[in-house]
Design a protein around this motif. Structure first.
Motif, PDB file in Angstrom:
ATOM      1  N   PRO A  60       0.805  -1.233   0.000  1.00  0.00           N
ATOM      2  CA  PRO A  60       0.000   0.000   0.000  1.00  0.00           C
ATOM      3  C   PRO A  60       0.831   1.274   0.000  1.00  0.00           C
ATOM      4  CG  PRO A  60      -0.893  -1.598   1.549  1.00  0.00           C
ATOM      5  CD  PRO A  60       0.408  -2.157   1.074  1.00  0.00           C
ATOM      6  N   GLU A  61       2.007   1.249   0.612  1.00  0.00           N
ATOM      7  CA  GLU A  61       2.815   2.465   0.696  1.00  0.00           C
ATOM      8  C   GLU A  61       3.604   2.745  -0.590  1.00  0.00           C
ATOM      9  OE1 GLU A  61       5.098  -0.814   2.981  1.00  0.00           O
ATOM     10  OE2 GLU A  61       3.017  -0.187   2.611  1.00  0.00           O
ATOM     11  N   ILE A  62       3.733   1.742  -1.473  1.00  0.00           N
ATOM     12  CA  ILE A  62       4.470   1.939  -2.720  1.00  0.00           C
ATOM     13  C   ILE A  62       3.530   1.922  -3.919  1.00  0.00           C
ATOM     14  CG2 ILE A  62       6.260   1.007  -4.268  1.00  0.00           C
ATOM     15  CD1 ILE A  62       7.634  -0.156  -1.811  1.00  0.00           C
ATOM     16  N   MET A  63       2.658   0.941  -3.982  1.00  0.00           N
ATOM     17  CA  MET A  63       1.748   0.778  -5.117  1.00  0.00           C
ATOM     18  C   MET A  63       0.313   0.629  -4.618  1.00  0.00           C
ATOM     19  SD  MET A  63       3.895  -1.806  -7.593  1.00  0.00           S
ATOM     20  CE  MET A  63       2.876  -1.400  -9.006  1.00  0.00           C
ATOM     21  N   PRO A  64      -0.263   1.674  -4.030  1.00  0.00           N
ATOM     22  CA  PRO A  64      -1.602   1.551  -3.442  1.00  0.00           C
ATOM     23  C   PRO A  64      -2.691   1.169  -4.431  1.00  0.00           C
ATOM     24  CG  PRO A  64      -0.950   3.855  -3.624  1.00  0.00           C
ATOM     25  CD  PRO A  64       0.275   3.039  -3.916  1.00  0.00           C
ATOM     26  N   ASN A  65      -2.608   1.648  -5.658  1.00  0.00           N
ATOM     27  CA  ASN A  65      -3.662   1.373  -6.644  1.00  0.00           C
ATOM     28  C   ASN A  65      -3.597  -0.058  -7.148  1.00  0.00           C
ATOM     29  OD1 ASN A  65      -4.791   4.148  -6.811  1.00  0.00           O
ATOM     30  ND2 ASN A  65      -2.753   4.631  -7.595  1.00  0.00           N
ATOM     31  N   TYR A  66      -2.399  -0.502  -7.529  1.00  0.00           N
ATOM     32  CA  TYR A  66      -2.270  -1.879  -7.994  1.00  0.00           C
ATOM     33  C   TYR A  66      -2.542  -2.858  -6.857  1.00  0.00           C
ATOM     34  CZ  TYR A  66      -0.602  -6.126 -10.136  1.00  0.00           C
ATOM     35  OH  TYR A  66      -0.547  -7.411 -10.623  1.00  0.00           O
ATOM     36  N   TYR A  67      -2.096  -2.532  -5.665  1.00  0.00           N
ATOM     37  CA  TYR A  67      -2.339  -3.400  -4.503  1.00  0.00           C
ATOM     38  C   TYR A  67      -3.837  -3.622  -4.309  1.00  0.00           C
ATOM     39  CZ  TYR A  67      -2.411  -5.051   0.328  1.00  0.00           C
ATOM     40  OH  TYR A  67      -2.641  -5.787   1.472  1.00  0.00           O
ATOM     41  N   GLU A  68      -4.612  -2.564  -4.427  1.00  0.00           N
ATOM     42  CA  GLU A  68      -6.060  -2.670  -4.241  1.00  0.00           C
ATOM     43  C   GLU A  68      -6.701  -3.544  -5.316  1.00  0.00           C
ATOM     44  OE1 GLU A  68      -9.983   0.267  -4.167  1.00  0.00           O
ATOM     45  OE2 GLU A  68      -7.984   1.096  -3.839  1.00  0.00           O
ATOM     46  N   VAL A  69      -6.271  -3.370  -6.559  1.00  0.00           N
ATOM     47  CA  VAL A  69      -6.819  -4.168  -7.657  1.00  0.00           C
ATOM     48  C   VAL A  69      -6.474  -5.641  -7.477  1.00  0.00           C
ATOM     49  CG1 VAL A  69      -6.703  -4.588 -10.147  1.00  0.00           C
ATOM     50  CG2 VAL A  69      -6.776  -2.244  -9.280  1.00  0.00           C
ATOM     51  N   GLN A  71      -5.895  -7.217  -4.727  1.00  0.00           N
ATOM     52  CA  GLN A  71      -6.688  -7.776  -3.633  1.00  0.00           C
ATOM     53  C   GLN A  71      -8.129  -8.032  -4.060  1.00  0.00           C
ATOM     54  OE1 GLN A  71      -3.831  -8.559  -1.805  1.00  0.00           O
ATOM     55  NE2 GLN A  71      -5.416  -8.560  -0.232  1.00  0.00           N
ATOM     56  N   LYS A  72      -8.612  -7.262  -4.988  1.00  0.00           N
ATOM     57  CA  LYS A  72     -10.007  -7.353  -5.428  1.00  0.00           C
ATOM     58  C   LYS A  72     -10.253  -8.548  -6.338  1.00  0.00           C
ATOM     59  CE  LYS A  72     -13.604  -4.534  -7.664  1.00  0.00           C
ATOM     60  NZ  LYS A  72     -13.893  -3.216  -8.311  1.00  0.00           N
ATOM     61  N   TYR A  73      -9.284  -8.861  -7.218  1.00  0.00           N
ATOM     62  CA  TYR A  73      -9.507  -9.871  -8.242  1.00  0.00           C
ATOM     63  C   TYR A  73      -8.544 -11.048  -8.098  1.00  0.00           C
ATOM     64  CZ  TYR A  73     -12.245  -6.246 -10.605  1.00  0.00           C
ATOM     65  OH  TYR A  73     -13.177  -5.281 -10.913  1.00  0.00           O
ATOM     66  N   ARG A  74      -9.118 -12.230  -7.881  1.00  0.00           N
ATOM     67  CA  ARG A  74      -8.304 -13.449  -7.828  1.00  0.00           C
ATOM     68  C   ARG A  74      -7.569 -13.656  -9.155  1.00  0.00           C
ATOM     69  NH1 ARG A  74      -8.064 -18.756  -5.579  1.00  0.00           N
ATOM     70  NH2 ARG A  74      -9.582 -18.203  -4.000  1.00  0.00           N
ATOM     71  N   GLU A 275     -10.800 -10.666 -15.903  1.00  0.00           N
ATOM     72  CA  GLU A 275     -10.290  -9.318 -15.618  1.00  0.00           C
ATOM     73  C   GLU A 275      -8.814  -9.199 -16.008  1.00  0.00           C
ATOM     74  OE1 GLU A 275     -13.462 -10.452 -12.672  1.00  0.00           O
ATOM     75  OE2 GLU A 275     -11.491 -11.285 -13.133  1.00  0.00           O
ATOM     76  N   LEU A 276      -8.067 -10.299 -15.838  1.00  0.00           N
ATOM     77  CA  LEU A 276      -6.662 -10.316 -16.248  1.00  0.00           C
ATOM     78  C   LEU A 276      -6.604 -10.541 -17.749  1.00  0.00           C
ATOM     79  CD1 LEU A 276      -3.615 -10.380 -15.500  1.00  0.00           C
ATOM     80  CD2 LEU A 276      -3.844 -12.870 -15.363  1.00  0.00           C
ATOM     81  N   VAL A 277      -6.137  -9.521 -18.456  1.00  0.00           N
ATOM     82  CA  VAL A 277      -6.124  -9.584 -19.914  1.00  0.00           C
ATOM     83  C   VAL A 277      -4.805 -10.148 -20.428  1.00  0.00           C
ATOM     84  CG1 VAL A 277      -6.384  -8.250 -22.038  1.00  0.00           C
ATOM     85  CG2 VAL A 277      -7.623  -7.569 -19.974  1.00  0.00           C
ATOM     86  N   SER A 278      -3.706  -9.565 -19.999  1.00  0.00           N
ATOM     87  CA  SER A 278      -2.402  -9.980 -20.488  1.00  0.00           C
ATOM     88  C   SER A 278      -1.325  -9.478 -19.542  1.00  0.00           C
ATOM     89  CB  SER A 278      -2.145  -9.419 -21.895  1.00  0.00           C
ATOM     90  OG  SER A 278      -2.113  -8.002 -21.872  1.00  0.00           O
ATOM     91  N   THR A 279      -0.136  -9.962 -19.757  1.00  0.00           N
ATOM     92  CA  THR A 279       1.003  -9.494 -18.996  1.00  0.00           C
ATOM     93  C   THR A 279       2.186  -9.376 -19.950  1.00  0.00           C
ATOM     94  OG1 THR A 279       2.292  -9.863 -16.982  1.00  0.00           O
ATOM     95  CG2 THR A 279       1.732 -11.810 -18.307  1.00  0.00           C
TER      96      THR A 279
END
Length: 462
Positions: A60-69, A71-74, A275-279
């Motif tokens: 959360p202290e470095i990547m709060p937005n990605y961390y939240e996503v 946690q939301k999506y398996r 939700e996971l499209v590609s990497t």
């Protein structure tokens, strides 16, 4: 952010070769952005130590937005990492509420032809057949010739087969994963040897024999298909695809189909994407001296505001908000006075055209062909019938990738060849048992063990 970026551009032509040569050099950039590493390449470079594991920075202290996503999506939490839990690239993600993207392939029908012939949108396979037959025999374009193509396909039958997957109870966990779930046996299933798939191919064979599908499907390319769609008088009755009909130069004369009931009377539209499209499009080499600062800077892309900036640009410059609260591109982009295409016009400001990006797409942000009115309405019509659980493409070990790239590739090639032959009648359905046996002898059991392990890892608790 206080971060200055020096950009270096790789042309799309020969991208993989140029990228791999650079990876073997002593001159590595701090980030490879939009360079399309495969999962196997990520795994190999990660194990070699050429690229770093990003997971220690997902806090959360470095990547709060990605961390939240995450946690939301398996699908993101489990699908974007290696089996050992390493994150070697930031992924592309669809928010679950971006219906126009999650729905995937949809079916667009000529609404004016329906009105001309006094027909309603079909609700089951018999009604769909009868509609296609009427399109072929009752001259809905009114030119006195039987030149209509009821169901238009190009390159292969894949879009049409995917659009009707639910009607045959295939792809029960969506379209992102090569296996699905057998509800009766409560186990994973390889759908391309199932009785359901046989029934689907028999249905398409019937359409083919009665000339309800264009017979030049294997030689027709995208540009040819666009020309076919736009010729006068119009000849295409049904278009299947992930985008809207506008990508083929046509639009509001088409409307989205109803859900086609399954062979057992169920309503399901099994084309949905994870939700996971590609990497593979945000990779940090080991030479980056400030990975935490780099990731803190890029994390903004995974916020709603960052998503708007990435995909729409700046309000008043590239987009505006209309009277209904919808974000729309300005006319200089949608109807460029210098004749630039949409991608050319938007490419003067934004980097996403072309598809290689690592970002989060939020509801109400994306304005590509999938979000245009006809395509969006088509998505809404089937939204309530997509699978409740959609699997991503699973993660695999290098040993498992080796099986996928050998046994899996051979099996998929054979399936593609036989699919076309069954539909066109080159193979008789009397040969179905031999088709299944051949796939089994090619190593299906070995392949399914890989899928079973990957499935178990995906479903395991964090």
């Amino acid at each position: 952010t206080g971060i200055h970026v020096n950009w270096e551009y790789f042309p799309a032509d020969g991208l993989a070769e140029k990228r791999n040569i650079r990876m073997m050099s002593d001159d590595l950039p701090d980030v490879f952005l939009g360079c399309g590493f495969t999962k196997v390449e990520l795994y190999k470079y990660g194990q070699e130590g050429t690229i770093i594991d990003l997971m220690p920075y997902v806090k959360p202290e470095i990547m709060p937005n990605y961390y939240e996503v995450q946690q939301k999506y398996r699908s993101v939490r489990k699908g974007a990492v290696t089996p050992e839990g390493k994150l070697y690239s930031l992924p592309t993600i669809f928010d679950r509420e971006t219906k126009e993207l999650i729905v995937g392939v949809r079916m667009h029908i000529r609404s004016d032809w329906l009105r001309t012939l006094g027909l309603e949108r079909p609700n089951n396979l018999d009604e769909l057949y009868n509609m296609l037959k009427a399109f072929k025999t009752q001259d809905p374009n009114g030119n006195g010739k039987a030149d209509e193509i009821p169901l238009g396909c190009y390159s292969s039958f894949s879009s049409a087969l995917t659009a009707l997957a639910g009607a045959f109870e295939l792809n029960t966990r969506g379209a992102s994963c090569p296996i699905d779930w057998d509800e009766e046996k409560q186990t994973i299933r390889f759908p391309k040897i199932s009785e359901n798939y046989k029934q689907q191919l028999m249905y398409f064979n019937k359409l083919w024999k009665e000339n309800l599908i264009n017979q030049d499907v294997f030689t027709l390319k995208a540009a040819d298909y666009t020309a076919l769609a736009t010729q006068q008088p119009r000849v295409l009755g049904v278009i299947c695809g992930g985008g809207g009909p506008n990508i083929y130069g046509v639009g509001d004369e088409y409307e989205g189909s109803n859900v086609i009931e399954s062979i057992n009377g169920k309503k399901m539209w099994n084309t949905a994407y994870s939700e996971l499209v590609s990497t593979g499009n945000f990779v940090i080499p080991y030479t980056n001296k400030k990975p935490a600062q780099t990731l803190r800077w890029y994390d903004y892309i995974y916020s709603k505001e960052g998503s708007i900036l990435h995909f729409l640009g700046v309000e008043g410059v590239t987009f505006y908000v209309d009277e209904n609260g919808k974000r729309r591109f300005v006319e200089d982009i949608t109807n460029n006075p210098d004749g630039l295409t949409f991608d050319q016009a938007i490419g003067r400001y934004l980097s996403w055209p072309g598809g290689y990006y690592a970002a989060m797409i939020y509801d109400g942000v994306f304005q590509g062909s999938e979000a245009q009115p006809e395509a969006y309405e088509a998505a809404l019509r089937v939204w309530n019938y997509i699978p409740k659980e959609v699997w991503p493409d699973f993660s695999y070990t290098l040993e498992e990738y080796e099986i996928l790239s050998t046994v899996g590739t051979d099996i998929n090639t054979y399936i593609s060849e036989c699919t076309a032959k069954f539909i066109t009648g080159e193979m008789s359905f009397d040969e179905w048992d031999n088709y299944v046996k051949t796939i089994e002898n090619m190593g299906l059991d070995k392949l399914m063990k890989v899928y079973q392990k990957a499935y178990e890892r995906y479903m395991s608790e964090d």
